[in-house]
Design a protein around this motif. Structure first.
Motif, PDB file in Angstrom:
ATOM      1  N   HIS A 219      43.790  -1.484  -5.177  1.00  0.00           N
ATOM      2  CA  HIS A 219      42.801  -0.072  -4.547  1.00  0.00           C
ATOM      3  C   HIS A 219      43.855   0.975  -4.164  1.00  0.00           C
ATOM      4  O   HIS A 219      44.003   2.130  -4.577  1.00  0.00           O
ATOM      5  N   TYR A 220      44.784   0.799  -2.664  1.00  0.00           N
ATOM      6  CA  TYR A 220      45.457   2.148  -1.833  1.00  0.00           C
ATOM      7  C   TYR A 220      46.717   2.526  -2.816  1.00  0.00           C
ATOM      8  O   TYR A 220      46.822   3.466  -3.436  1.00  0.00           O
ATOM      9  N   ALA A 221      46.972   1.336  -4.345  1.00  0.00           N
ATOM     10  CA  ALA A 221      47.973   1.677  -4.272  1.00  0.00           C
ATOM     11  C   ALA A 221      48.091   2.141  -5.968  1.00  0.00           C
ATOM     12  O   ALA A 221      48.557   3.625  -6.158  1.00  0.00           O
ATOM     13  N   ALA A 222      46.280   2.235  -6.413  1.00  0.00           N
ATOM     14  CA  ALA A 222      46.199   2.948  -7.568  1.00  0.00           C
ATOM     15  C   ALA A 222      45.601   4.447  -7.377  1.00  0.00           C
ATOM     16  O   ALA A 222      46.141   5.102  -7.646  1.00  0.00           O
ATOM     17  N   VAL A 223      45.374   4.827  -6.368  1.00  0.00           N
ATOM     18  CA  VAL A 223      44.811   5.896  -5.755  1.00  0.00           C
ATOM     19  C   VAL A 223      46.133   6.898  -5.386  1.00  0.00           C
ATOM     20  O   VAL A 223      46.065   7.893  -5.643  1.00  0.00           O
ATOM     21  N   PHE A 224      47.470   6.061  -4.622  1.00  0.00           N
ATOM     22  CA  PHE A 224      48.136   6.743  -4.243  1.00  0.00           C
ATOM     23  C   PHE A 224      48.405   7.035  -5.297  1.00  0.00           C
ATOM     24  O   PHE A 224      49.972   8.389  -4.911  1.00  0.00           O
ATOM     25  N   GLU A 225      49.250   6.530  -6.021  1.00  0.00           N
ATOM     26  CA  GLU A 225      49.530   6.533  -7.519  1.00  0.00           C
ATOM     27  C   GLU A 225      49.400   7.864  -8.404  1.00  0.00           C
ATOM     28  O   GLU A 225      49.254   9.059  -8.758  1.00  0.00           O
ATOM     29  N   ALA A 226      47.492   7.332  -8.032  1.00  0.00           N
ATOM     30  CA  ALA A 226      47.413   8.833  -8.987  1.00  0.00           C
ATOM     31  C   ALA A 226      47.272   9.943  -8.295  1.00  0.00           C
ATOM     32  O   ALA A 226      47.918  11.128  -8.262  1.00  0.00           O
ATOM     33  N   ALA A 227      47.663   9.544  -6.976  1.00  0.00           N
ATOM     34  CA  ALA A 227      47.694  11.340  -5.715  1.00  0.00           C
ATOM     35  C   ALA A 227      49.177  11.846  -6.458  1.00  0.00           C
ATOM     36  O   ALA A 227      48.901  13.052  -6.332  1.00  0.00           O
ATOM     37  N   VAL A 228      50.479  10.686  -6.541  1.00  0.00           N
ATOM     38  CA  VAL A 228      51.704  11.729  -6.550  1.00  0.00           C
ATOM     39  C   VAL A 228      51.621  12.399  -8.043  1.00  0.00           C
ATOM     40  O   VAL A 228      52.584  13.198  -8.147  1.00  0.00           O
ATOM     41  N   ARG A 229      51.242  11.872  -8.722  1.00  0.00           N
ATOM     42  CA  ARG A 229      50.837  11.953 -10.055  1.00  0.00           C
ATOM     43  C   ARG A 229      50.085  13.353 -10.540  1.00  0.00           C
ATOM     44  O   ARG A 229      49.862  14.344 -11.090  1.00  0.00           O
ATOM     45  N   SER A 230      49.115  14.151  -9.466  1.00  0.00           N
ATOM     46  CA  SER A 230      48.507  15.375  -9.442  1.00  0.00           C
ATOM     47  C   SER A 230      49.503  16.203  -8.840  1.00  0.00           C
ATOM     48  O   SER A 230      48.509  17.537  -8.222  1.00  0.00           O
ATOM     49  N   LEU A 231      50.301  16.074  -8.085  1.00  0.00           N
ATOM     50  CA  LEU A 231      51.147  17.189  -7.378  1.00  0.00           C
ATOM     51  C   LEU A 231      51.037  18.134  -8.235  1.00  0.00           C
ATOM     52  O   LEU A 231      51.852  17.767  -9.299  1.00  0.00           O
ATOM     53  N   ARG A 232      51.258  19.663  -7.469  1.00  0.00           N
ATOM     54  CA  ARG A 232      52.153  20.327  -9.048  1.00  0.00           C
ATOM     55  C   ARG A 232      52.720  21.795  -7.484  1.00  0.00           C
ATOM     56  O   ARG A 232      52.190  21.910  -6.687  1.00  0.00           O
ATOM     57  N   GLY A 233      53.240  22.384  -8.425  1.00  0.00           N
ATOM     58  CA  GLY A 233      54.389  23.532  -7.636  1.00  0.00           C
ATOM     59  C   GLY A 233      55.588  22.697  -7.214  1.00  0.00           C
ATOM     60  O   GLY A 233      55.785  21.443  -7.620  1.00  0.00           O
ATOM     61  N   ASP A 234      55.245  23.549  -5.891  1.00  0.00           N
ATOM     62  CA  ASP A 234      56.302  22.891  -5.322  1.00  0.00           C
ATOM     63  C   ASP A 234      55.742  21.767  -3.761  1.00  0.00           C
ATOM     64  O   ASP A 234      56.847  21.547  -3.461  1.00  0.00           O
ATOM     65  N   ALA A 235      54.205  21.842  -4.397  1.00  0.00           N
ATOM     66  CA  ALA A 235      53.964  20.658  -3.440  1.00  0.00           C
ATOM     67  C   ALA A 235      54.826  19.543  -3.799  1.00  0.00           C
ATOM     68  O   ALA A 235      54.954  18.443  -4.662  1.00  0.00           O
ATOM     69  N   ASP A 236      55.068  18.657  -2.840  1.00  0.00           N
ATOM     70  CA  ASP A 236      55.241  17.511  -2.560  1.00  0.00           C
ATOM     71  C   ASP A 236      54.841  16.095  -1.473  1.00  0.00           C
ATOM     72  O   ASP A 236      55.143  15.319  -1.180  1.00  0.00           O
ATOM     73  N   GLN A 237      53.571  16.396  -1.226  1.00  0.00           N
ATOM     74  CA  GLN A 237      52.749  16.164  -0.608  1.00  0.00           C
ATOM     75  C   GLN A 237      50.754  16.037  -0.104  1.00  0.00           C
ATOM     76  O   GLN A 237      51.001  16.381  -1.348  1.00  0.00           O
ATOM     77  N   PHE A 238      50.701  14.732  -0.304  1.00  0.00           N
ATOM     78  CA  PHE A 238      48.665  14.698  -0.359  1.00  0.00           C
ATOM     79  C   PHE A 238      47.861  14.398   1.285  1.00  0.00           C
ATOM     80  O   PHE A 238      49.175  14.343   2.524  1.00  0.00           O
ATOM     81  N   HIS A 239      46.595  14.841   1.245  1.00  0.00           N
ATOM     82  CA  HIS A 239      45.931  15.168   2.769  1.00  0.00           C
ATOM     83  C   HIS A 239      45.044  13.808   2.051  1.00  0.00           C
ATOM     84  O   HIS A 239      44.550  13.293   1.245  1.00  0.00           O
ATOM     85  N   ILE A 240      44.217  13.670   3.061  1.00  0.00           N
ATOM     86  CA  ILE A 240      44.117  12.230   2.956  1.00  0.00           C
ATOM     87  C   ILE A 240      42.643  13.001   3.837  1.00  0.00           C
ATOM     88  O   ILE A 240      42.878  12.947   5.690  1.00  0.00           O
TER      89      ILE A 240
END
Length: 396
Positions: A219-240
């Motif tokens: 479950h963690y793997a699927a969500v983290f990978e989706a988060a990286v796919r969802s990065l846009r512009g100059d963003a390279d990190q996500f919030h939790i």
């Protein structure tokens, strides 16, 4: 006829340099040739090149392209590749006899040769001393630089942590490639995205099941990978955002912390921008202390504790109206209905609520949210409305 075209953006995004860099100024067009305009990453002016049936040529015969060859192959022969081989990364352009993109991929003079050495060393550390094509496709210069920066000045150490990430990805390949859907263990998912392009991941303890050590890591793997796919512009990190509503004694089991922290430590190294713990009860301190034993000081420095209202106000400031509205609605939703409702229920979409994740397999697109086939939530709420919704959620 003369046609003005913008060159494919992947040449800049994935390689970090131009495929060719020519003279600056106004191009002279002759015959049925086309003019390609490309912005140079190294100067503010525009670079021009002529594309003809013979290939790519400089606009000015006295100016040479980045490649030492006088012409490059026609665009029809360009191959779309987002990965540098260890042999070609950082190599100078001396192989005039290389055909097609092999010559172009050897011309990455702007790429640090250290990247190629780290990739090669990481491959040597993998089982069998070999990196699969699927693993290599993940080793873009931008990704490998994360590991180089993680162990500055020590290429072997950088290769070691890169190899650890690659082995983890291989163990989760079915999930990461979306050929298999995990058994969802909670409501953990990509909820929304800030105006700056940083995804916001959300979960509420109320909907977290008892730990299943087979399903939780997937479950963690699927969500983290989706988060990286969802990065846009100059963003390279996500919030939790970790919503402690419904926190109970069963959540004191520390075992799920291990795969979570392991994923953040190497496979998604430096991807965490912030972690907001919302409404933490006193007993949460027990879990927090256990987590501190297995997480780095840098990671723990990104954790903050806030109330519901403070969290919504925080993301209104750093993320914009739509992101904060989505959080306010989710806080309210999590405080109504039935306890322990993990997975894609009541219109919830996992691993991501974002519309632009519609490239996922059809089985991941079932349902929708608020009538949208892809779950996108568009907000027109004002700031007072958002704060009021957060206050109502906190009161509930």
């Amino acid at each position: 006829p003369v046609e003005l075209k913008i060159a494919p953006s992947w040449l800049q995004l994935d390689f970090g340099i131009m495929l060719f860099s020519c003279c600056s100024g106004t191009a002279s067009i002759a015959g049925d040739e086309e003019c390609i305009v490309e912005p140079s990453p190294r100067k503010a002016s525009l670079d021009f090149a002529i594309v003809s049936k013979e290939g790519v040529k400089p606009c000015d015969a006295e100016q040479l392209c980045t490649s030492s060859a006088e012409t490059m192959p026609p665009p029809s022969e360009w191959l779309h590749s987002d990965t540098l081989s260890p042999e070609s990364a950082g190599k100078q352009c001396s192989e005039k006899d290389l055909p097609g993109m092999e010559k172009a991929s050897s011309c990455h003079t702007g790429v640090d040769p250290e990247i190629g050495e780290v990739i090669k060393a990481a491959g040597d550390l993998l089982p069998g001393g070999k990196m699969s094509d699927w693993q290599r496709s993940w080793c873009t210069p931008q990704t490998v630089l994360i590991y180089v920066r993680g162990r500055p000045g020590d290429k072997l150490a950088a290769a070691k942590i890169l190899a650890e990430a690659l082995q983890w990805r291989e163990s989760c390949r079915e999930i990461l490639s979306r050929s298999r859907i995990p058994t969802w263990q909670s409501d953990f998912r990509v909820l929304t995205r800030t105006e700056s392009g940083h995804p916001i991941l959300y979960t509420c303890f109320r909907h977290i099941m008892r730990a299943n050590l087979q399903h939780v890591p997937e479950h963690y793997a699927a969500v983290f990978e989706a988060a990286v796919r969802s990065l846009r512009g100059d963003a390279d990190q996500f919030h939790i955002v970790l919503d402690c509503h419904g926190f109970a004694h069963r959540h004191l089991d520390p075992r799920p912390l291990i795969p979570f922290m392991s994923a953040v430590k190497q496979p998604y190294r430096d991807r965490l921008r912030s972690a907001v713990v919302v409404g933490a009860p006193y007993t949460f301190n027990i879990l927090f202390k256990m987590a501190s034993k297995i997480a780095s000081e840098k990671t723990f420095g990104k954790i903050m504790f806030k109330s519901v209202q403070e969290t919504v106000a925080h993301f209104l400031e750093v993320g914009g109206t739509e992101a904060s509205s989505a959080l306010a609605r989710e806080f309210a939703t999590s405080r109504g209905g039935t306890d322990c409702q993990p997975g894609a229920v009541h219109g919830r979409r996992l691993p991501s609520e974002l519309e632009d994740d519609c490239a996922a397999p059809p089985t991941l697109l079932a349902g929708g949210r608020l009538g949208s086939p892809c779950g996108r939530q568009t907000s027109t709420a004002s700031e007072p409305d958002i704060i009021a919704a957060a206050a109502a959620a906190a009161k509930a």
